[in-house]
Design a protein around this motif. Sequence first.
Motif, PDB file in Angstrom:
ATOM      1  N   THR A  16       0.841  -1.190   0.000  1.00 36.47           N
ATOM      2  CA  THR A  16       0.000   0.000   0.000  1.00 36.47           C
ATOM      3  C   THR A  16       0.876   1.238   0.000  1.00 36.47           C
ATOM      4  OG1 THR A  16      -1.686  -1.186   1.255  1.00 36.47           O
ATOM      5  CG2 THR A  16      -1.852   1.217   1.188  1.00 36.47           C
ATOM      6  N   LEU A  17       0.778   2.039  -1.052  1.00 39.51           N
ATOM      7  CA  LEU A  17       1.635   3.212  -1.176  1.00 39.51           C
ATOM      8  C   LEU A  17       1.066   4.372  -0.382  1.00 39.51           C
ATOM      9  CD1 LEU A  17       2.417   3.048  -5.000  1.00 39.51           C
ATOM     10  CD2 LEU A  17       3.796   2.200  -3.104  1.00 39.51           C
ATOM     11  N   GLN A  18       1.907   4.954   0.469  1.00 44.44           N
ATOM     12  CA  GLN A  18       1.531   6.132   1.233  1.00 44.44           C
ATOM     13  C   GLN A  18       2.629   7.177   1.038  1.00 44.44           C
ATOM     14  OE1 GLN A  18      -1.218   6.535   2.608  1.00 44.44           O
ATOM     15  NE2 GLN A  18      -2.081   4.484   2.873  1.00 44.44           N
ATOM     16  N   GLU A  19       2.325   8.241   0.320  1.00 49.45           N
ATOM     17  CA  GLU A  19       3.332   9.224  -0.041  1.00 49.45           C
ATOM     18  C   GLU A  19       3.824  10.062   1.138  1.00 49.45           C
ATOM     19  OE1 GLU A  19       1.702  11.552  -3.138  1.00 49.45           O
ATOM     20  OE2 GLU A  19       1.701   9.917  -4.602  1.00 49.45           O
ATOM     21  N   ASP A  20       3.031  10.143   2.195  1.00 48.40           N
ATOM     22  CA  ASP A  20       3.428  11.019   3.300  1.00 48.40           C
ATOM     23  C   ASP A  20       4.159  10.271   4.406  1.00 48.40           C
ATOM     24  OD1 ASP A  20       1.274   9.570   4.130  1.00 48.40           O
ATOM     25  OD2 ASP A  20       0.275  11.220   5.164  1.00 48.40           O
ATOM     26  N   TYR A  21       4.625   9.056   4.131  1.00 47.53           N
ATOM     27  CA  TYR A  21       5.407   8.327   5.129  1.00 47.53           C
ATOM     28  C   TYR A  21       6.811   8.904   5.219  1.00 47.53           C
ATOM     29  CZ  TYR A  21       2.043   4.552   5.762  1.00 47.53           C
ATOM     30  OH  TYR A  21       0.948   3.817   6.080  1.00 47.53           O
ATOM     31  N   ASP A  22       7.343   8.931   6.422  1.00 49.03           N
ATOM     32  CA  ASP A  22       8.733   9.302   6.650  1.00 49.03           C
ATOM     33  C   ASP A  22       9.438   8.055   7.176  1.00 49.03           C
ATOM     34  OD1 ASP A  22      11.163  10.174   7.901  1.00 49.03           O
ATOM     35  OD2 ASP A  22      10.419  12.228   7.716  1.00 49.03           O
ATOM     36  N   HIS A  23      10.234   7.439   6.333  1.00 50.73           N
ATOM     37  CA  HIS A  23      10.870   6.170   6.701  1.00 50.73           C
ATOM     38  C   HIS A  23      12.168   6.379   7.485  1.00 50.73           C
ATOM     39  CE1 HIS A  23       8.054   3.797   4.302  1.00 50.73           C
ATOM     40  NE2 HIS A  23       8.124   4.771   3.415  1.00 50.73           N
ATOM     41  N   HIS A  53       0.856  21.067   2.639  1.00 52.10           N
ATOM     42  CA  HIS A  53       0.341  21.470   3.954  1.00 52.10           C
ATOM     43  C   HIS A  53      -0.072  20.239   4.771  1.00 52.10           C
ATOM     44  CE1 HIS A  53      -0.399  24.980   6.357  1.00 52.10           C
ATOM     45  NE2 HIS A  53      -1.555  24.495   6.766  1.00 52.10           N
ATOM     46  N   THR A  54       0.790  19.242   4.785  1.00 50.57           N
ATOM     47  CA  THR A  54       0.571  18.025   5.563  1.00 50.57           C
ATOM     48  C   THR A  54       1.791  17.774   6.438  1.00 50.57           C
ATOM     49  OG1 THR A  54       1.488  16.653   3.773  1.00 50.57           O
ATOM     50  CG2 THR A  54      -0.916  17.003   3.790  1.00 50.57           C
ATOM     51  N   LYS A  55       1.721  16.697   7.199  1.00 48.02           N
ATOM     52  CA  LYS A  55       2.843  16.304   8.043  1.00 48.02           C
ATOM     53  C   LYS A  55       3.171  14.843   7.787  1.00 48.02           C
ATOM     54  CE  LYS A  55       2.047  19.774  11.625  1.00 48.02           C
ATOM     55  NZ  LYS A  55       1.922  20.070  13.071  1.00 48.02           N
ATOM     56  N   LYS A  56       4.409  14.488   8.045  1.00 50.74           N
ATOM     57  CA  LYS A  56       4.883  13.138   7.781  1.00 50.74           C
ATOM     58  C   LYS A  56       4.338  12.150   8.810  1.00 50.74           C
ATOM     59  CE  LYS A  56       7.593  14.143   4.272  1.00 50.74           C
ATOM     60  NZ  LYS A  56       7.379  13.583   2.924  1.00 50.74           N
ATOM     61  N   SER A  57       4.345  10.891   8.437  1.00 53.02           N
ATOM     62  CA  SER A  57       3.943   9.816   9.340  1.00 53.02           C
ATOM     63  C   SER A  57       4.975   8.709   9.298  1.00 53.02           C
ATOM     64  CB  SER A  57       2.577   9.245   8.934  1.00 53.02           C
ATOM     65  OG  SER A  57       1.588  10.243   8.950  1.00 53.02           O
ATOM     66  N   CYS A  58       5.158   8.049  10.402  1.00 52.10           N
ATOM     67  CA  CYS A  58       6.070   6.909  10.449  1.00 52.10           C
ATOM     68  C   CYS A  58       5.318   5.648  10.050  1.00 52.10           C
ATOM     69  CB  CYS A  58       6.651   6.746  11.859  1.00 52.10           C
ATOM     70  SG  CYS A  58       7.665   8.138  12.394  1.00 52.10           S
ATOM     71  N   SER A  59       5.889   4.889   9.168  1.00 52.84           N
ATOM     72  CA  SER A  59       5.242   3.659   8.714  1.00 52.84           C
ATOM     73  C   SER A  59       5.373   2.572   9.773  1.00 52.84           C
ATOM     74  CB  SER A  59       5.851   3.177   7.402  1.00 52.84           C
ATOM     75  OG  SER A  59       7.226   2.886   7.588  1.00 52.84           O
ATOM     76  N   PHE A  60       4.392   1.686   9.801  1.00 49.42           N
ATOM     77  CA  PHE A  60       4.416   0.563  10.722  1.00 49.42           C
ATOM     78  C   PHE A  60       4.458  -0.725   9.905  1.00 49.42           C
ATOM     79  CE2 PHE A  60       2.792  -2.712  13.494  1.00 49.42           C
ATOM     80  CZ  PHE A  60       3.368  -2.409  14.730  1.00 49.42           C
ATOM     81  N   PRO A  61       5.635  -1.302   9.698  1.00 51.80           N
ATOM     82  CA  PRO A  61       5.728  -2.526   8.891  1.00 51.80           C
ATOM     83  C   PRO A  61       5.141  -3.720   9.625  1.00 51.80           C
ATOM     84  CG  PRO A  61       7.870  -1.952   9.812  1.00 51.80           C
ATOM     85  CD  PRO A  61       6.953  -0.822  10.160  1.00 51.80           C
ATOM     86  N   LEU A  62       4.476  -4.574   8.871  1.00 48.87           N
ATOM     87  CA  LEU A  62       3.862  -5.756   9.469  1.00 48.87           C
ATOM     88  C   LEU A  62       4.888  -6.708  10.068  1.00 48.87           C
ATOM     89  CD1 LEU A  62       0.974  -6.748   7.025  1.00 48.87           C
ATOM     90  CD2 LEU A  62       0.800  -5.817   9.329  1.00 48.87           C
ATOM     91  N   SER A  63       6.130  -6.611   9.606  1.00 47.82           N
ATOM     92  CA  SER A  63       7.165  -7.505  10.121  1.00 47.82           C
ATOM     93  C   SER A  63       7.375  -7.333  11.623  1.00 47.82           C
ATOM     94  CB  SER A  63       8.488  -7.252   9.392  1.00 47.82           C
ATOM     95  OG  SER A  63       8.893  -5.902   9.529  1.00 47.82           O
ATOM     96  N   LEU A  64       6.986  -6.168  12.165  1.00 41.46           N
ATOM     97  CA  LEU A  64       7.126  -5.940  13.602  1.00 41.46           C
ATOM     98  C   LEU A  64       6.225  -6.860  14.410  1.00 41.46           C
ATOM     99  CD1 LEU A  64       7.304  -2.029  13.773  1.00 41.46           C
ATOM    100  CD2 LEU A  64       9.182  -3.650  14.031  1.00 41.46           C
ATOM    101  N   LEU A  65       5.190  -7.395  13.767  1.00 41.28           N
ATOM    102  CA  LEU A  65       4.262  -8.279  14.474  1.00 41.28           C
ATOM    103  C   LEU A  65       4.702  -9.735  14.432  1.00 41.28           C
ATOM    104  CD1 LEU A  65       0.825  -6.757  13.388  1.00 41.28           C
ATOM    105  CD2 LEU A  65       2.225  -6.219  15.383  1.00 41.28           C
TER     106      LEU A  65
END
Length: 291
Positions: A124-131, A149-161
């Motif tokens: 799933t592509l999310q352009e506002d992720y900050d990796h 006029h948005t803010k970045k978000s940290c992605s949560f990879p499924l591998s963490l689960l």
Amino acid sequence: MATLKEKRTCGQRCEDFRRFVWNPDNGTLMGRTPEKWVYISLYYAAFYAVMTSLFSLAIWVLMYTLDPYAPDYQDRLQSPGVMVWPDSYGEEEVEITYNSSDRASWSKMSTCLHNFLEPYNASTLQEDYDHNCTKGKYFIQNHFTPHTHTKKSCSFPLSLLGPCSGVQDPTFGYNCTMPCVIIKMNRIINFLPSLNSSQEIHVNCTVLDGKDNVKKIKYFPEMGILDKSYFPYYGNLAQSGYQNPLVAVRLDLVGEQWAKLQCRVVADQISYQNVHDPYEGKVIFTIKNLK
């Protein structure tokens, strides 16, 4: 004796109505002269113009003073709610009941988890992720990204689960005695779960009933940590692609294979003893394998 009222014919009634619409003797239209109709029309036109202007001004002032990115008042949300998946919510409590010997039964649970985790899929592509988020530190953003006029978000990879991601084990352990549940903390705009820089925000689960039926509890990510880099949340308008951090809890059921658990998010700014809100800071659920 009073005289009876004379009965009027249909023609007379039509004549009365015609004279009401236009009376040539008085020069009135529906009871008023044309001059009075002009005056009253101008009055109501001015009246409704003023009322419309006042209403429009009130709406403009309201919209001008509102912040579209955050509510002005959040006094009803002291601590975030906590939810568990699969979301088998009953009238009073959460009951996750399945039969590991019945494919239709455990498939219902695994399908629910797959649907819940679909937005976290790496494709799933999310352009506002900050990796390049710094782990262990709050992702404070005082300014918006130019142009968007948005803010970045940290992605949560499924591998963490780990094994509860549904990748290695699509059944999430529901076809055996090691089912996974996923804990999610609800969002509150600009909320920081802990003001203690050394405290790790984490999920802790305790067995309230049926302790002998739970051999082991394992957390993913390790120690059930909700990394600080996912906080604060700035709202859906600023972070449309924001993903809640999750914690997967894998249970090793033995014996009668049922237990009642409480999973709460541990942080100094999150309360969990509010008797009026059973989901504030924690979630209590029962899991049972009917085998």
